[in-house]
Design a protein around this motif. Structure first.
Motif, PDB file in Angstrom:
ATOM      1  N   TYR A 117     -10.912  -5.852  -3.120  1.00  0.00           N
ATOM      2  CA  TYR A 117     -11.688  -4.464  -2.972  1.00  0.00           C
ATOM      3  C   TYR A 117     -11.780  -4.562  -4.498  1.00  0.00           C
ATOM      4  CZ  TYR A 117     -11.163   1.049  -2.937  1.00  0.00           C
ATOM      5  OH  TYR A 117     -11.510   2.262  -3.387  1.00  0.00           O
ATOM      6  N   LYS A 133      -8.652   0.002   2.816  1.00  0.00           N
ATOM      7  CA  LYS A 133      -8.454  -1.009   1.352  1.00  0.00           C
ATOM      8  C   LYS A 133      -6.617  -1.662   2.226  1.00  0.00           C
ATOM      9  CE  LYS A 133      -7.008  -0.710  -3.202  1.00  0.00           C
ATOM     10  NZ  LYS A 133      -4.818  -0.766  -2.956  1.00  0.00           N
ATOM     11  N   ARG A 176      -7.922  -2.682 -10.283  1.00  0.00           N
ATOM     12  CA  ARG A 176      -7.679  -1.642 -10.929  1.00  0.00           C
ATOM     13  C   ARG A 176      -7.642  -2.257 -12.458  1.00  0.00           C
ATOM     14  NH1 ARG A 176      -2.735  -4.276  -9.111  1.00  0.00           N
ATOM     15  NH2 ARG A 176      -2.917  -2.807  -6.948  1.00  0.00           N
ATOM     16  N   ALA A 190      -3.603  -4.926   1.565  1.00  0.00           N
ATOM     17  CA  ALA A 190      -2.689  -5.864   0.701  1.00  0.00           C
ATOM     18  C   ALA A 190      -2.497  -6.991   1.100  1.00  0.00           C
ATOM     19  CB  ALA A 190      -1.942  -4.365  -0.349  1.00  0.00           C
ATOM     20  N   ASP A 220      -5.089   5.641  -8.946  1.00  0.00           N
ATOM     21  CA  ASP A 220      -4.732   5.188  -7.367  1.00  0.00           C
ATOM     22  C   ASP A 220      -5.265   6.535  -7.253  1.00  0.00           C
ATOM     23  OD1 ASP A 220      -3.873   2.315  -7.661  1.00  0.00           O
ATOM     24  OD2 ASP A 220      -1.801   3.045  -7.415  1.00  0.00           O
ATOM     25  N   GLU A 280      -5.577  -6.202  -4.456  1.00  0.00           N
ATOM     26  CA  GLU A 280      -5.825  -5.340  -3.568  1.00  0.00           C
ATOM     27  C   GLU A 280      -7.554  -5.817  -2.739  1.00  0.00           C
ATOM     28  OE1 GLU A 280      -5.083  -1.694  -6.760  1.00  0.00           O
ATOM     29  OE2 GLU A 280      -6.648  -2.294  -7.321  1.00  0.00           O
ATOM     30  N   ILE A 306       1.280  -1.667  -0.163  1.00  0.00           N
ATOM     31  CA  ILE A 306       0.052  -0.418  -0.231  1.00  0.00           C
ATOM     32  C   ILE A 306       1.043   1.130   0.110  1.00  0.00           C
ATOM     33  CG2 ILE A 306      -1.683   1.537   0.945  1.00  0.00           C
ATOM     34  CD1 ILE A 306      -2.988  -1.250   0.581  1.00  0.00           C
TER      35      ILE A 306
END
Length: 723
Positions: free
Chosen positions: A268, A218, A272, A220, A287, A250, A193
């Protein structure tokens, strides 16, 4: 009748339900929002003249005629109950005194608040355990242990980068502190992160209405929770040669507020995907994260996690209830839904939340656009991305709430604008011709000669504007960053860095006068934004406290006002718009919180908040989640009622019992079995029904009956589904 209830009983229940439905149709009401139950927040401060200032909270649920008595030890100080304020000055107190307050209702004195000691100055120092190389940054508050007192969740930052910059960063660290300095836990988000203002947005809120706040953010691979448990792969490292993290899983994690333990972790949303789909290939726009809490059903809070605003914008809503994390909806500007493309590129570096259309459910003001409670777009003004935004009843001469915001990173016809929060209708705007657009803009009531908020911004005409957009005078040396209600009147003071200033509208050339200037040894955060760790009404009466860090990073200081005021307002934390503003204050470019009603000169009496308290020691109503075992077994009811799609059925057990909980239609036919002969522990239980039958099919609007069977207890109650 097998799997049914007796026809006569069903008919009687049906008739009663039809009568109830007629009442509801004739006079629509909304269910009450769950809100945290707080203690009186008594604060006592020694003043320079030898007296002691005492302040305390008025609850949003207190009766209109409540009064108070103030006690020093066991001695009552006031000759008659205090009716017009929630502060008092004791002329004979000392630094060694202790103080408490006792409510008086119907001439009967109630139980005393907790006793507090006297502060020797107007701030409380909280010792920190700051990791080496780190700096205390943004903070939030929540009642983590359910005792009615706020705890602080603090973001400790090491090396950080803006999204536009390459370079390694240090792992973000979160710590939770009690006000006495006790460190409850530390969470290390790990190397996967990235640290920076736009990466980690953390929500501190009681998401499941159990009286204790959770923490959500969030995460990771390699995140370490407050108990030392690693999430995912402890050896994973996705940092590329430029210090960016553009690969790897994520996650979204809900942490227990008291222990810091990871309760649940999921993927998440949105992922991405392809980095360049967000507007560049090096990892800037992909991001950009935002987050908030919103009452999407009008009763219980939901978590909303967001990604993107320069181009693609995605918001995902979640519910953490009954021990389950469920995805509610996703809004995606780029998913092909007709009209959604208009929301592309309309997000801010911040957001706000409130019920702007009056349906009892919250909308998310995402910048130049608004997302409805059901995850559909409400409107987009098309004015573009911005750095600052404010939501409140800024113009009390017109109905509803208004949004004032900065627009664009370059010249913009609507450099600053005020628009209707419900429709997006433009009320007024001022052009910006500056090459870098409007970097700062703020709105607050600073001048009693003009009803409503005054508003101004950089890169425009250099003027302060009234609530209707009229330029009234030059902004001179006005601050742009934050505001704080600090002194005795309802005008708001300016807050910038470590300075609180009063706007002197009565000067020949209006300008600011510093009231609190650079408290010795304190510092602000976030570079030119110069924001405090937090500003919020967390102690005492309705005025706000400010939390700054000390220069040496060893302490947080909570500063409070000692100005007495005869204005009696319930704690701002019981105003829904303001409370949610404290939750999102840490997001990206921090913005000051605002109330959902007009708080300024010429204000009307604030509306009674439609809330019900959960947890703590002051809870009332069917949503009360008690920490003590019930004396009786009881089907309490369902809420909301009527409901649209989802409702929560509450029951209490005085002992461990085998429970069967079912839903029937008005014909006595079984619709859904929610609990099928399961042993349940003594206590209060909530069960959610999503208005689907045992086959997973959505049922139609109408009257339904909840039936509980446990031991010798059988009880049915009515509920109404209105889609």
């Amino acid at each position: 009748m097998k799997n049914g209830i007796r026809n006569n009983d069903a008919i009687c229940v049906c008739l009663r339900l039809l009568c109830t439905l007629l009442v509801l149709v004739m006079g629509h009401t909304y269910a009450q929002r769950h809100m945290e139950s707080l203690d009186r927040g008594v604060v006592a401060v020694s003043l320079s003249d030898g007296t002691v200032y005492v302040g305390w909270r008025l609850f949003g649920t207190d009766p209109e005629d409540i009064n108070f008595n103030v006690y020093r030890e066991t001695t009552r100080l006031n000759t008659s109950p205090i009716t017009n304020s929630t502060n008092y000055v004791d002329s004979t107190g000392s630094i060694n005194s202790t103080y408490s307050v006792r409510p008086v209702i119907n001439s009967q004195e109630q139980a005393a608040s907790a006793s507090v000691e006297v502060w020797s100055q107007n701030y409380l120092s909280i010792p920190l355990q700051t990791p080496s190389g780190y700096t205390p940054n943004d903070a939030s508050v929540g009642d983590l242990n359910g005792d009615g007192e706020y705890e602080i969740v603090l973001h400790q930052t090491g090396r950080a980068r803006d999204n536009s910059q390459d370079g390694d960063t240090d792992p973000p660290i979160f710590q939770a502190y009690k006000l006495d300095g006790t460190l409850l836990w530390e969470i290390n988000l790990g190397i996967n992160i990235r640290e920076g203002a736009h990466y980690t947005q953390f929500m501190v809120y009681d998401l499941d209405s159990d009286g204790k706040a959770e923490v959500a953010c969030k995460t990771a691979d390699s995140t370490v929770d407050g108990r030392g448990t690693v999430i995912g792969d402890p050896n994973a490292n996705y940092v590329n040669s430029k210090g960016r993290i553009l690969s790897g899983p994520e996650f979204l994690t809900i942490f227990d507020g008291l222990t810091g333990a990871a309760i649940v972790t999921t993927d998440y949303i949105p992922p991405r995907g392809t980095v360049s789909d967000w507007g560049d290939s090096y990892g800037n726009r992909v991001d950009r994260f935002l987050a908030c809490v919103a009452y999407l059903d009008g009763v219980r809070p939901s978590l909303v996690m967001c990604r993107g605003y320069y181009t693609r914008a995605v918001l995902a809503a979640w519910n953490w209830r009954n021990g389950e994390l469920t995805h509610v909806w996703t809004f995606d500007s780029d998913d092909g839904t007709p009209g959604n493309w208009d929301y592309r590129g309309q997000g801010n570096h911040n957001l706000s939340v409130g019920d702007v259309d009056g349906d009892g459910k919250d909308e998310i003001i995402y910048g130049s656009c608004s997302i409805d409670h059901d995850g559909t777009g409400m409107y987009s003004t098309g004015y573009g991305h911005g750095d600052a935004m404010h939501l409140s009843d800024m113009d009390p001469s017109r109905p509803g709430l208004e949004v004032f915001k900065a627009n664009g990173d370059g010249p913009n016809l609507h450099g600053i604008d005020m628009h209707d929060a419900a429709t997006g209708q433009l009320l007024w705007s001022v052009e910006s011709t500056a090459s870098n657009g409007v970097g700062r803009a703020v709105a607050m009531d600073i001048d009693p000669r003009y009803l409503g908020y005054e508003a101004w911004g950089t890169g425009t005409d250099g003027m302060v504007h009234d609530a209707q957009g009229n330029a009234i005078y030059g902004k001179n040396n006005a601050f742009y960053n934050f505001g704080v209600w600090w002194d005795a009147d309802p005008l708001r003071e300016m807050l910038d860095g470590t300075t609180i200033a009063k706007w002197r509208w009565d000067y020949a050339t209006p300008g600011r006068q510093n009231l609190v200037y650079a408290p010795a040894g304190t510092a602000s955060n976030n570079g030119t934004k110069k924001t405090p760790c937090l500003s919020a009404d967390i102690l005492g009466d309705w005025r706000e406290e400010v939390i700054w860090r000390t220069y040496d990073n060893k302490y947080l200081r909570i500063y409070t006002t000692t100005d007495t005021t005869s204005r009696r307002i319930y704690t701002l934390m019981h105003d829904p718009v303001y409370r949610l503003g404290i939750a999102w204050q840490n997001v990206a470019y921090n913005q000051p919180p605002h109330t959902g009603f007009y708080l300024g000169d010429g204000m009307s009496k604030p509306p009674t908040p439609d809330i019900i308290l959960v947890g703590g020691t002051n809870s009332i109503g069917i949503e009360d989640v008690s920490n003590t075992l019930p004396n009786t077994t009881k089907l309490v009811g369902n809420y909301p009622n009527p409901f649209n799609t989802n409702t929560n059925i509450r029951f209490q057990l005085s002992a461990n019992e085998v429970v069967r909980l079912e839903v029937y239609n008005i014909r006595g036919q079984l619709v859904r079995t929610l609990i099928d002969g399961k042993v349940m522990s003594a206590g209060v239980h909530d069960v959610s029904w999503n208005s689907r039958d045992n086959n997973g099919h959505a049922v139609s609007s109408g009257i339904y009956i909840t039936l509980i069977k446990t031991g010798n207890y059988n009880k049915s109650q009515k509920m109404i589904l209105m889609r």
